[in-house]
Design an enzyme around this catalytic site. Structure first.
Site, PDB file in Angstrom:
ATOM      1  N   GLY A 105       0.821  -1.203   0.000  1.00 54.91           N
ATOM      2  CA  GLY A 105       0.000   0.000   0.000  1.00 54.91           C
ATOM      3  C   GLY A 105       0.861   1.261   0.000  1.00 54.91           C
ATOM      4  N   GLY A 143      -0.334   4.672  -1.637  1.00 50.99           N
ATOM      5  CA  GLY A 143      -1.483   5.390  -1.094  1.00 50.99           C
ATOM      6  C   GLY A 143      -1.044   6.624  -0.307  1.00 50.99           C
ATOM      7  N   LEU A 163      -2.884  -0.433  -6.757  1.00 56.50           N
ATOM      8  CA  LEU A 163      -3.273   0.779  -7.493  1.00 56.50           C
ATOM      9  C   LEU A 163      -4.780   0.802  -7.722  1.00 56.50           C
ATOM     10  CD1 LEU A 163      -0.340   1.144 -10.083  1.00 56.50           C
ATOM     11  CD2 LEU A 163      -0.530   2.130  -7.791  1.00 56.50           C
ATOM     12  N   THR A 179      -9.417  -6.938   1.479  1.00 58.32           N
ATOM     13  CA  THR A 179      -8.087  -6.305   1.549  1.00 58.32           C
ATOM     14  C   THR A 179      -7.589  -6.222   2.993  1.00 58.32           C
ATOM     15  OG1 THR A 179      -8.650  -4.972  -0.367  1.00 58.32           O
ATOM     16  CG2 THR A 179      -6.763  -4.246   0.944  1.00 58.32           C
ATOM     17  N   THR A 235      -5.461   1.683  13.252  1.00 61.10           N
ATOM     18  CA  THR A 235      -6.192   2.933  13.427  1.00 61.10           C
ATOM     19  C   THR A 235      -6.813   3.030  14.820  1.00 61.10           C
ATOM     20  OG1 THR A 235      -8.239   4.038  12.735  1.00 61.10           O
ATOM     21  CG2 THR A 235      -8.103   1.712  12.259  1.00 61.10           C
ATOM     22  N   ASP A 236      -7.017   4.266  15.276  1.00 62.11           N
ATOM     23  CA  ASP A 236      -7.713   4.464  16.556  1.00 62.11           C
ATOM     24  C   ASP A 236      -9.145   3.933  16.502  1.00 62.11           C
ATOM     25  OD1 ASP A 236      -8.842   6.432  14.917  1.00 62.11           O
ATOM     26  OD2 ASP A 236      -8.106   8.128  16.096  1.00 62.11           O
ATOM     27  N   GLU A 237      -9.686   3.784  15.288  1.00 65.87           N
ATOM     28  CA  GLU A 237     -11.086   3.378  15.158  1.00 65.87           C
ATOM     29  C   GLU A 237     -11.336   1.959  15.659  1.00 65.87           C
ATOM     30  OE1 GLU A 237     -13.271   4.410  11.737  1.00 65.87           O
ATOM     31  OE2 GLU A 237     -12.138   6.243  11.367  1.00 65.87           O
ATOM     32  N   TYR A 286     -15.648  -0.806   8.194  1.00 66.27           N
ATOM     33  CA  TYR A 286     -14.221  -0.502   8.026  1.00 66.27           C
ATOM     34  C   TYR A 286     -13.434  -0.852   9.287  1.00 66.27           C
ATOM     35  CZ  TYR A 286     -10.051   2.311   8.655  1.00 66.27           C
ATOM     36  OH  TYR A 286      -8.779   2.703   8.977  1.00 66.27           O
ATOM     37  N   ALA A 301     -14.229  -2.613  11.841  1.00 64.82           N
ATOM     38  CA  ALA A 301     -14.292  -4.033  12.209  1.00 64.82           C
ATOM     39  C   ALA A 301     -13.287  -4.842  11.384  1.00 64.82           C
ATOM     40  CB  ALA A 301     -15.709  -4.563  11.999  1.00 64.82           C
ATOM     41  N   LYS A 345     -10.470  -3.732  10.221  1.00 62.48           N
ATOM     42  CA  LYS A 345      -9.137  -3.401  10.736  1.00 62.48           C
ATOM     43  C   LYS A 345      -8.904  -4.077  12.094  1.00 62.48           C
ATOM     44  CE  LYS A 345      -6.408  -0.870   9.262  1.00 62.48           C
ATOM     45  NZ  LYS A 345      -5.262  -1.200   8.363  1.00 62.48           N
ATOM     46  N   LEU A 397     -12.563  14.231   5.068  1.00 60.92           N
ATOM     47  CA  LEU A 397     -13.070  15.544   5.468  1.00 60.92           C
ATOM     48  C   LEU A 397     -12.267  16.727   4.906  1.00 60.92           C
ATOM     49  CD1 LEU A 397     -15.118  17.099   7.374  1.00 60.92           C
ATOM     50  CD2 LEU A 397     -13.231  17.188   9.001  1.00 60.92           C
ATOM     51  N   PRO A 409     -20.575  19.842   3.122  1.00 58.76           N
ATOM     52  CA  PRO A 409     -21.508  18.880   3.717  1.00 58.76           C
ATOM     53  C   PRO A 409     -21.049  18.391   5.094  1.00 58.76           C
ATOM     54  CG  PRO A 409     -20.167  17.786   2.058  1.00 58.76           C
ATOM     55  CD  PRO A 409     -19.715  19.219   2.095  1.00 58.76           C
ATOM     56  N   ARG A 452     -23.720  10.422   9.292  1.00 62.60           N
ATOM     57  CA  ARG A 452     -23.185   9.103   8.908  1.00 62.60           C
ATOM     58  C   ARG A 452     -23.841   8.048   9.807  1.00 62.60           C
ATOM     59  NH1 ARG A 452     -16.745   8.699   9.421  1.00 62.60           N
ATOM     60  NH2 ARG A 452     -16.735   9.375   7.256  1.00 62.60           N
TER      61      ARG A 452
HETATM   62  O1  DAU Z   1      -9.175   7.972  12.936  1.00 57.64           O
HETATM   63  C1  DAU Z   1      -8.424   7.343  11.945  1.00 57.64           C
HETATM   64  C2  DAU Z   1      -9.301   7.175  10.739  1.00 57.64           C
HETATM   65  O2  DAU Z   1      -9.507   8.471  10.191  1.00 57.64           O
HETATM   66  C3  DAU Z   1      -8.754   6.232   9.695  1.00 57.64           C
HETATM   67  O3  DAU Z   1      -8.643   4.946  10.235  1.00 57.64           O
HETATM   68  C4  DAU Z   1      -9.678   6.201   8.500  1.00 57.64           C
HETATM   69  O4  DAU Z   1      -9.148   5.392   7.484  1.00 57.64           O
HETATM   70  C5  DAU Z   1      -9.871   7.602   7.979  1.00 57.64           C
HETATM   71  O5  DAU Z   1     -10.803   7.588   6.909  1.00 57.64           O
HETATM   72  C6  DAU Z   1     -10.360   8.532   9.075  1.00 57.64           C
HETATM   73  O6  DAU Z   1     -11.722   8.192   9.454  1.00 57.64           O
HETATM   74  P1  DAU Z   1     -12.843   9.287   9.720  1.00 57.64           P
HETATM   75  O7  DAU Z   1     -14.157   8.681   9.423  1.00 57.64           O
HETATM   76  O8  DAU Z   1     -12.668   9.924  11.049  1.00 57.64           O
HETATM   77  O9  DAU Z   1     -12.414  10.388   8.586  1.00 57.64           O
HETATM   78  P2  DAU Z   1     -13.268  11.265   7.568  1.00 57.64           P
HETATM   79  O10 DAU Z   1     -12.330  12.220   6.945  1.00 57.64           O
HETATM   80  O11 DAU Z   1     -14.115  10.429   6.669  1.00 57.64           O
HETATM   81  O12 DAU Z   1     -14.245  12.057   8.515  1.00 57.64           O
HETATM   82  C7  DAU Z   1     -13.754  12.881   9.553  1.00 57.64           C
HETATM   83  C8  DAU Z   1     -14.945  13.432  10.301  1.00 57.64           C
HETATM   84  O13 DAU Z   1     -15.624  14.366   9.443  1.00 57.64           O
HETATM   85  C9  DAU Z   1     -15.984  12.398  10.681  1.00 57.64           C
HETATM   86  O14 DAU Z   1     -16.540  12.737  11.937  1.00 57.64           O
HETATM   87  C10 DAU Z   1     -17.039  12.509   9.599  1.00 57.64           C
HETATM   88  C11 DAU Z   1     -16.990  13.983   9.224  1.00 57.64           C
HETATM   89  N1  DAU Z   1     -17.314  14.296   7.817  1.00 57.64           N
HETATM   90  C12 DAU Z   1     -16.621  13.642   6.835  1.00 57.64           C
HETATM   91  C13 DAU Z   1     -16.867  13.897   5.502  1.00 57.64           C
HETATM   92  C14 DAU Z   1     -16.112  13.171   4.412  1.00 57.64           C
HETATM   93  C15 DAU Z   1     -18.267  15.245   7.488  1.00 57.64           C
HETATM   94  O15 DAU Z   1     -18.887  15.867   8.378  1.00 57.64           O
HETATM   95  N2  DAU Z   1     -18.523  15.500   6.164  1.00 57.64           N
HETATM   96  C16 DAU Z   1     -17.867  14.856   5.151  1.00 57.64           C
HETATM   97  O16 DAU Z   1     -18.174  15.117   3.969  1.00 57.64           O
END
Ligand code: DAU
Length: 336
Positions: A7, A10, A33, A92, A116-118, A140, A142, A144, A180, A195, A263
Site C-alpha cells: 500500500g 497510497g 493501485l 483487503t 487505526t484508533d477506530e 471498516y 471491524a 481493521k 473531510l 456537507p 453518517r
Molecule cells: O481515525 C483514523 C481514521 O480516520 C482512519 O482509520 C480512516 O481510514 C480515515 O478515513 C479517518 O476516518 P474518519 O471517518 O474519522 O475520517 P473522515 O475524513 O471520513 O471524517 C472525519 C470526520 O468528518 C468524521 O466525523 C465525519 C466527518 N465528515 C466527513 C466527511 C467526508 C463530514 O462531516 N462530512 C464529510 O463530507
C-alpha cells in the site's frame, strides 16, 4: 534495511516511502493501485513498484523476496464506502493482512501492521491506551480490528515477530478527496456546499501524515514484538471548527456550510494516549495543526489541481459522490 511497503502508493504509505527513501532504506512497494493508490505518489523515487494485491499469496511471495520487514499500509480506508459496501474491506484489510502475515512468518521477518484508533470505538472523555478492548463500530473499523487480532494471534500462537501502530486521523498532501479535509477544501474553493454530517460537533484528533509515518518507523525499529503502539495526534478539534478554519483559509463563505444527514453509526470522538511509543522510542509529532499544518495542506490542494483532478474526474468518483451527498461534485469536471 530492505522494506516491503504494502500500500506504499497510497496516502500514508507514500509519505512513509518518501521518508524511508530519504533516510537511505531500500524500498519495494506492493500496491494494487486501486482508486486511492497512485503510481504518481511515489514517482521520481528510487523504489521498485510491484503491482499486485495483498490477498494474492503469489504476488506477496514474489514481492517479499529478500526483504527484512513487511510494513502493511494496504487497506480500504473510507468509512462511508464501507457503509455502502463492506466486501472489499474484508478482502483487503482482513484477508490481505492474513496473507502478508503468513509470508512474513515463512521468511522470519517482522510484520508491522498499520492500524487505526477506530479499532477501539468511540470515547466520550480521556484517551484510549493500548490495553483498551477493541470495540469497532463500522464495517471498516471491524475489518481493521479483525486484522489486528489476527496479527496478535500470530504472535501468541507462533511467537511471530509482529508490531501494530494505531494512528489517529491523518491529514496532509496526497489524501484522496473523499476524506473531510480534502472534500471541504475543494468544495470551499469552488463555492460549493460544505456537507457537515449532523451537527458537526464530533471530535477528531489530527496527526500530520509525516508524523504518522515517523511514528510507524519508530514502532518498526523500537517496538517490542507482540505489542501495539498508539500514534496519536495532539490537535483535538470539532469537525465544524475544522470547516470554519478551511473557510477562512480559502476565502469561502460561512453560508456554504450545509448540515446533511449524519453518517450511520457515526463515532462521536476518538483520542489516543501515545505514551507507550514515546517511552519506547522518543517519538513525538512535530507538525502543529493550527500553526501551519492545516494551512500548508489546504494550499497544497489549491496548488495541485493536476494531482486531484484526474481522481475526481471519473464516473466512479461522481457515482460515489452522488450516493453519499446526493449531488454532483461541483469541482469535477469543470475547470478550476
Ligand atoms: O481515525 C483514523 C481514521 O480516520 C482512519 O482509520 C480512516 O481510514 C480515515 O478515513 C479517518 O476516518 P474518519 O471517518 O474519522 O475520517 P473522515 O475524513 O471520513 O471524517 C472525519 C470526520 O468528518 C468524521 O466525523 C465525519 C466527518 N465528515 C466527513 C466527511 C467526508 C463530514 O462531516 N462530512 C464529510 O463530507
Amino acid at each position: 534495511m530492505k522494506l516491503l511497503v504494502c500500500g506504499g502508493a497510497g496516502f500514508i504509505g507514500s509519505a512513509f516511502v518518501h521518508q524511508r527513501v530519504a533516510a537511505g532504506d531500500e524500498v519495494r512497494v506492493l500496491d494494487a493501485l486501486t482508486y486511492a493508490g497512485r503510481e504518481e505518489n511515489v514517482a521520481g523515487l528510487d523504489v521498485e513498484l510491484v503491482i499486485g494485491r495483498v490477498e494474492d499469496p503469489d504476488a506477496v511471495r514474489q514481492a517479499a523476496t529478500g526483504v527484512d520487514a513487511i510494513v502493511n499500509f494496504a487497506a480500504e480506508t473510507h468509512v462511508d464506502r464501507s457503509i455502502l459496501d463492506g466486501q472489499a474491506f474484508v478482502l483487503t484489510n482482513s484477508l490481505g493482512t492474513f496473507t502478508l502475515l503468513e509470508e512474513a512468518r515463512r521468511r522470519g521477518v517482522r510484520h508491522l501492521q498499520v492500524s487505526t484508533d477506530e479499532v477501539y470505538g468511540s470515547i466520550r472523555e480521556g484517551a484510549f491506551t493500548e490495553e483498551h478492548p477493541l470495540e469497532p463500530s463500522s464495517p471498516y473499523s471491524a475489518s481493521k480490528a479483525g486484522a489486528d487480532l489476527m496479527v496478535l494471534a500470530s504472535h501468541h500462537t507462533y511467537g511471530q515477530d509482529v508490531v501494530i501502530a494505531r494512528g489517529s486521523n491523518c491529514y496532509g498532501p496526497r489524501q484522496f478527496p473523499e476524506k473531510l479535509i480534502p472534500v471541504m477544501t475543494l468544495n470551499a474553493a469552488h463555492g460549493a456546499p460544505l456537507p457537515v454530517y449532523g451537527d458537526g460537533r464530533q471530535v477528531r484528533t489530527w496527526l500530520h501524515v509525516d508524523d504518522f509515518a515517523s511514528g510507524i518507523h519508530a514502532a518498526l525499529v523500537h517496538g517490542e514484538s507482540g505489542q501495539a503502539y498508539n500514534v496519536g495526534g495532539e490537535n483535538e478539534k470539532l469537525n465544524i471548527d475544522v470547516v470554519h478554519r478551511i473557510i477562512g483559509l480559502t476565502g469561502a463563505s460561512e453560508s456554504q456550510i450545509k448540515h446533511v444527514e449524519d453518517r450511520l453509526g457515526h463515532d462521536f470522538r476518538y483520542a489516543l494516549a501515545s505514551d507507550k511509543l514515546k517511552a519506547a522510542s522518543g517519538w513525538a509529532p512535530r507538525m502543529d495543526f493550527d500553526a501551519g499544518g492545516l494551512e500548508s495542506t489546504v494550499h497544497w490542494y489549491l496548488d495541485h489541481p493536476h494531482w486531484w483532478r484526474p481522481l475526481v474526474d471519473t464516473p466512479e468518483y461522481r457515482a460515489y459522490y452522488r450516493r453519499v451527498y446526493g449531488r454532483e461534485p461541483d469541482f469535477a469536471p469543470a475547470e478550476v
